[in-house]
Design an enzyme around this catalytic site. Structure first.
Site, mmCIF file in Angstrom:
data_model
loop_
_atom_site.group_PDB
_atom_site.id
_atom_site.type_symbol
_atom_site.label_atom_id
_atom_site.label_comp_id
_atom_site.label_asym_id
_atom_site.label_seq_id
_atom_site.Cartn_x
_atom_site.Cartn_y
_atom_site.Cartn_z
ATOM 1 N N HIS A 74 1.000 -1.140 -0.276
ATOM 2 C CA HIS A 74 -0.373 0.033 -0.123
ATOM 3 C C HIS A 74 0.993 1.205 -0.205
ATOM 4 O O HIS A 74 0.432 2.697 -0.102
ATOM 5 C CB HIS A 74 -1.190 -0.109 0.558
ATOM 6 C CG HIS A 74 -0.547 -0.680 2.312
ATOM 7 N ND1 HIS A 74 -0.063 0.417 3.124
ATOM 8 C CD2 HIS A 74 -0.720 -1.532 3.415
ATOM 9 C CE1 HIS A 74 -0.029 -0.176 4.716
ATOM 10 N NE2 HIS A 74 0.113 -1.524 3.762
ATOM 11 N N HIS A 122 2.500 9.132 0.682
ATOM 12 C CA HIS A 122 0.672 8.519 0.337
ATOM 13 C C HIS A 122 1.129 10.024 -0.934
ATOM 14 O O HIS A 122 1.530 10.723 -0.356
ATOM 15 C CB HIS A 122 -0.024 9.431 0.638
ATOM 16 C CG HIS A 122 0.475 8.722 2.066
ATOM 17 N ND1 HIS A 122 -0.926 7.349 2.657
ATOM 18 C CD2 HIS A 122 0.970 8.602 3.805
ATOM 19 C CE1 HIS A 122 -0.843 7.071 3.557
ATOM 20 N NE2 HIS A 122 0.009 7.717 4.452
ATOM 21 N N THR A 138 -4.124 6.643 9.540
ATOM 22 C CA THR A 138 -4.495 6.953 7.627
ATOM 23 C C THR A 138 -4.720 5.658 7.123
ATOM 24 O O THR A 138 -5.896 6.000 6.001
ATOM 25 C CB THR A 138 -3.857 7.766 8.003
ATOM 26 O OG1 THR A 138 -2.756 7.147 7.023
ATOM 27 C CG2 THR A 138 -3.422 8.962 8.296
ATOM 28 N N THR A 139 -4.122 4.313 7.784
ATOM 29 C CA THR A 139 -4.891 3.040 7.116
ATOM 30 C C THR A 139 -5.009 1.755 7.881
ATOM 31 O O THR A 139 -5.075 2.754 9.523
ATOM 32 C CB THR A 139 -3.365 2.566 6.732
ATOM 33 O OG1 THR A 139 -2.323 2.191 7.610
ATOM 34 C CG2 THR A 139 -2.885 3.136 5.432
#
Length: 260
Positions: A64, A96, A198-199
């Site tokens: 990810h 990100h 945030t994941t």
């Protein structure tokens, strides 16, 4: 199982709440930072970033993002002061980013999106290890740094040059002697608020410290990030782009500023 989540239509942020109900919790991240309502708090200390003995180990594609991992067995690289009590050890950093230069950051400032966002993840040493720290509301301190398009960053160059060796999920390469100080802007003024990972698992264990001043990255450097793959080797290629969660409701939280 957490490997089911991702950033596509079917398994992306809009669907995370099905498996991780805390996605709709009271202190979720990221958030939009409204500079008009963020309050200057004169009691906030300057940040103390002690990365002098830092020891980077490896760079890893986890499907990810990619992590640069550090030796956190001792206080080699710590973050303290600012809004924090105690000492927080650097364990990894990751980014990100978007499919184009106009989006990619998770936090936004007055709704403005940056091309990417760097997260330096630290855990509170009073809890003994990272796994225990995430179970506490003051377990982690994440330093968030925006990347805006501009001149190439020397600090990022070493990273972009390593990405070809970790193109697919599960790939790992040695990555020693990297100094994360090379990724810090000149000015350490910050906003801070209580939030979450945030994941998934989206745990509400993070004191967020988001720097006001972005660092620059060239479009050419960003293009290397976008050549990474979400998939494992031998699977159909899915480019690793738009691995960002949109801003979440602030609810009853306040964002504080270290500066006027």
């Amino acid at each position: 199982m957490s490997h089911h989540w991702g950033y596509s239509k079917s398994n992306g942020p809009e669907n995370w709440h099905k498996e991780f109900p805390i996605a709709n919790g009271d202190r979720q991240s990221p958030v939009d930072i409204d500079t008009g309502t963020a309050q200057h708090d004169p009691s906030l200390q300057p940040l103390l970033i002690c990365y002098d003995k830092v020891a980077s180990k490896s760079i890893v594609n986890n499907g990810h993002s990619f992590n640069v991992e550090f030796d956190d067995s001792q206080d080699f690289a710590v973050l303290k002061e600012g809004p924090l009590s105690g000492s927080y050890r650097l364990i990894q950093f990751h980014f990100h980013w978007g499919s184009s230069d106009g989006q990619g950051s998770e936090h936004t400032v007055n709704k403005k999106k940056y091309a990417a966002e760097l997260h330096l993840v630290h855990w509170n040493t009073k809890y003994g290890d990272f796994g225990k720290a995430v179970q506490h509301p003051d377990g982690l301190a994440v330093l968030g740094i925006f990347l805006k398009i501009g001149p190439a960053s020397q600090g990022l160059q070493k990273i972009t040059e390593a990405l070809h060796s970790i193109k697919t999920k599960g790939k790992r390469a040695a990555f020693a002697n990297f100094d994360p100080c090379s990724l810090l802007p000149g000015n350490l003024d910050y906003w801070t608020y209580p939030g979450s990972l945030t994941t998934p698992p989206l745990l509400e264990c993070v004191t967020w410290i988001v720097l006001k001043e972005p660092i620059t990255v060239s479009s050419e450097q960003m293009s290397h990030f976008r050549k990474l793959n979400f998939n494992s080797e031998g699977e159909a290629e899915e480019l690793m782009v738009d691995n960002w969660r949109p801003a979440q409701p602030l609810k009853n939280r306040k964002i504080k500023a270290s500066f006027k």
